[in-house]
Design a protein around this motif. Structure first.
Motif, PDB file in Angstrom:
ATOM      1  N   VAL A 159      33.628  40.878  39.382  1.00  0.00           N
ATOM      2  CA  VAL A 159      34.909  40.076  39.299  1.00  0.00           C
ATOM      3  C   VAL A 159      34.174  38.523  39.489  1.00  0.00           C
ATOM      4  O   VAL A 159      33.522  38.272  40.146  1.00  0.00           O
ATOM      5  CB  VAL A 159      35.539  40.677  40.809  1.00  0.00           C
ATOM      6  CG1 VAL A 159      36.689  39.614  41.028  1.00  0.00           C
ATOM      7  CG2 VAL A 159      35.819  41.906  40.824  1.00  0.00           C
TER       8      VAL A 159
ATOM      9  N   PHE B  27      38.689  40.524  36.074  1.00  0.00           N
ATOM     10  CA  PHE B  27      38.039  41.899  36.495  1.00  0.00           C
ATOM     11  C   PHE B  27      38.258  42.908  35.486  1.00  0.00           C
ATOM     12  O   PHE B  27      38.620  42.485  34.306  1.00  0.00           O
ATOM     13  CB  PHE B  27      39.215  42.232  37.844  1.00  0.00           C
ATOM     14  CG  PHE B  27      40.415  42.057  37.302  1.00  0.00           C
ATOM     15  CD1 PHE B  27      41.159  41.055  37.537  1.00  0.00           C
ATOM     16  CD2 PHE B  27      41.000  43.369  36.814  1.00  0.00           C
ATOM     17  CE1 PHE B  27      42.488  41.081  37.122  1.00  0.00           C
ATOM     18  CE2 PHE B  27      42.385  43.424  36.360  1.00  0.00           C
ATOM     19  CZ  PHE B  27      43.129  42.126  36.368  1.00  0.00           C
TER      20      PHE B  27
ATOM     21  N   PHE C 112      41.834  50.502  37.263  1.00  0.00           N
ATOM     22  CA  PHE C 112      42.642  49.434  38.203  1.00  0.00           C
ATOM     23  C   PHE C 112      43.549  50.258  39.233  1.00  0.00           C
ATOM     24  O   PHE C 112      44.243  50.955  38.846  1.00  0.00           O
ATOM     25  CB  PHE C 112      43.437  48.648  37.151  1.00  0.00           C
ATOM     26  CG  PHE C 112      44.030  47.427  38.096  1.00  0.00           C
ATOM     27  CD1 PHE C 112      45.541  47.802  38.582  1.00  0.00           C
ATOM     28  CD2 PHE C 112      43.478  46.176  38.389  1.00  0.00           C
ATOM     29  CE1 PHE C 112      46.146  46.705  39.145  1.00  0.00           C
ATOM     30  CE2 PHE C 112      44.424  45.275  39.216  1.00  0.00           C
ATOM     31  CZ  PHE C 112      45.667  45.612  39.308  1.00  0.00           C
TER      32      PHE C 112
ATOM     33  N   LEU D  99      45.157  44.334  42.658  1.00  0.00           N
ATOM     34  CA  LEU D  99      44.361  43.048  42.749  1.00  0.00           C
ATOM     35  C   LEU D  99      44.907  42.216  43.715  1.00  0.00           C
ATOM     36  O   LEU D  99      45.924  41.908  43.975  1.00  0.00           O
ATOM     37  CB  LEU D  99      44.559  42.248  41.331  1.00  0.00           C
ATOM     38  CG  LEU D  99      43.719  40.623  40.886  1.00  0.00           C
ATOM     39  CD1 LEU D  99      44.244  39.754  41.851  1.00  0.00           C
ATOM     40  CD2 LEU D  99      42.280  41.212  41.138  1.00  0.00           C
TER      41      LEU D  99
ATOM     42  N   LEU E  97      49.562  38.658  36.925  1.00  0.00           N
ATOM     43  CA  LEU E  97      48.410  39.682  36.782  1.00  0.00           C
ATOM     44  C   LEU E  97      48.762  40.179  35.277  1.00  0.00           C
ATOM     45  O   LEU E  97      49.843  40.719  35.058  1.00  0.00           O
ATOM     46  CB  LEU E  97      48.841  40.756  37.834  1.00  0.00           C
ATOM     47  CG  LEU E  97      47.979  42.090  37.776  1.00  0.00           C
ATOM     48  CD1 LEU E  97      46.591  41.659  38.208  1.00  0.00           C
ATOM     49  CD2 LEU E  97      48.426  43.125  38.797  1.00  0.00           C
TER      50      LEU E  97
ATOM     51  N   THR F 267      46.727  43.332  33.868  1.00  0.00           N
ATOM     52  CA  THR F 267      45.805  44.616  33.767  1.00  0.00           C
ATOM     53  C   THR F 267      45.136  44.908  32.623  1.00  0.00           C
ATOM     54  O   THR F 267      44.214  45.481  32.763  1.00  0.00           O
ATOM     55  CB  THR F 267      46.459  45.719  34.844  1.00  0.00           C
ATOM     56  OG1 THR F 267      47.316  46.096  33.813  1.00  0.00           O
ATOM     57  CG2 THR F 267      47.079  45.115  36.165  1.00  0.00           C
TER      58      THR F 267
ATOM     59  N   SER G 178      44.027  37.576  36.412  1.00  0.00           N
ATOM     60  CA  SER G 178      44.814  36.985  37.021  1.00  0.00           C
ATOM     61  C   SER G 178      44.794  35.661  37.384  1.00  0.00           C
ATOM     62  O   SER G 178      43.674  35.222  37.419  1.00  0.00           O
ATOM     63  CB  SER G 178      44.824  37.756  38.555  1.00  0.00           C
ATOM     64  OG  SER G 178      45.891  37.266  39.554  1.00  0.00           O
TER      65      SER G 178
ATOM     66  N   CYS H 272      39.608  36.219  44.940  1.00  0.00           N
ATOM     67  CA  CYS H 272      40.511  37.415  44.614  1.00  0.00           C
ATOM     68  C   CYS H 272      39.609  38.742  44.794  1.00  0.00           C
ATOM     69  O   CYS H 272      38.295  38.552  44.674  1.00  0.00           O
ATOM     70  CB  CYS H 272      40.570  37.159  43.156  1.00  0.00           C
ATOM     71  SG  CYS H 272      39.398  37.279  42.038  1.00  0.00           S
TER      72      CYS H 272
ATOM     73  N   PHE I 100      39.057  42.742  43.511  1.00  0.00           N
ATOM     74  CA  PHE I 100      39.991  44.002  42.522  1.00  0.00           C
ATOM     75  C   PHE I 100      39.475  45.285  43.492  1.00  0.00           C
ATOM     76  O   PHE I 100      38.486  45.602  44.204  1.00  0.00           O
ATOM     77  CB  PHE I 100      38.853  44.251  41.500  1.00  0.00           C
ATOM     78  CG  PHE I 100      38.980  45.277  40.351  1.00  0.00           C
ATOM     79  CD1 PHE I 100      38.095  46.411  40.601  1.00  0.00           C
ATOM     80  CD2 PHE I 100      39.986  45.282  39.510  1.00  0.00           C
ATOM     81  CE1 PHE I 100      38.222  47.235  39.709  1.00  0.00           C
ATOM     82  CE2 PHE I 100      40.256  46.387  38.618  1.00  0.00           C
ATOM     83  CZ  PHE I 100      39.211  47.267  38.763  1.00  0.00           C
TER      84      PHE I 100
END
Lengths: 111, 113
Positions: A4, A25, A30, A33, A66, A68, A73, A90, A92
């Protein structure tokens, strides 16, 4: 260990300026976040938790987006104030398990 | 105060000594996490519990580290035969099972001299 990355590492802005930071990330596996604000001598404080691609969250002058699919982000601060000075982390989350943190962006707002 | 509480806030110890830290999570939270943060790095995952069961341990958690959560409430993290490289901030966090938001304590800063 998942990678990350946050950029920039540190940032100085004048009071009243708007600013933004990036968190990158892995785009696979996922779950969520997280953004945290960590002020010196305090606990990390949760700002946002985002789970859906395209999510946008807002709290006062701070907002986050965000993506993904591409694995990033953004955190935005509008009209920075000295009290916004902190490290912004941040994290993940994969599955519903632990958080993988970035190294943070240290923001200093100069009055 | 109903937040996550960690004790002590600061600990200075001589190399080779054992230390133990305590974390009291938010009372209804099933999950408890330990993280370690060194200068210039983000928090690194050490271990987590769901209730009293330790479900995951990082490779960072060497044989000198042990964590317990005997009754599914507070947790302790013990470091045996401390080394200078153990100097760090040790953070505890808790969350509801399957929830996404974790709440952190203020951490215990360990200095090994």
């Amino acid at each position: 260990i998942l990678n990350v990355e946050q950029s920039p590492q540190s940032l100085h802005v004048q009071e009243g300026d708007s600013t933004n930071f990036t968190c990158s990330f892995p785009s696979s596996n996922f779950y969520a976040l997280h953004w945290y604000r960590w002020e010196t001598a305090k606990s990390p404080e949760a700002l946002f938790v985002m789970t859906l691609n395209g999510d946008e969250k807002k709290k006062g002058r701070i907002s986050a987006t965000l993506n993904t699919k591409e694995g990033y982000s953004y955190l935005y601060i509008k009209g920075s104030q000295p009290e916004d000075s902190a490290t912004y982390l941040c994290a993940f989350q994969t599955g519903a398990n632990n958080l993988f943190f970035g190294t943070g962006t240290r923001l200093t707002v100069i009055p | 105060d109903t937040g996550v509480s960690q004790n002590p806030r600061h600990k200075i110890t001589k190399r080779g000594q054992n230390v133990t830290f305590r974390c009291d999570p938010i009372s209804e939270h099933n999950r408890l996490y330990w993280y370690r943060q060194t200068l210039g790095q983000g928090p690194e995952f050490l271990t987590y519990f769901q209730n009293e069961a330790q479900l995951e341990k990082s490779r960072l958690l060497s044989d000198r580290f042990s964590a317990e959560r005997p009754k599914g409430s507070f947790s302790t993290l013990e470091i045996q035969r401390t080394e200078q490289g153990d100097s760090a901030m040790y953070l505890c966090a808790s969350s509801l099972a399957k929830a996404v938001e974790a709440f952190f304590g203020q951490g215990t800063r360990l200095t090994v001299v």
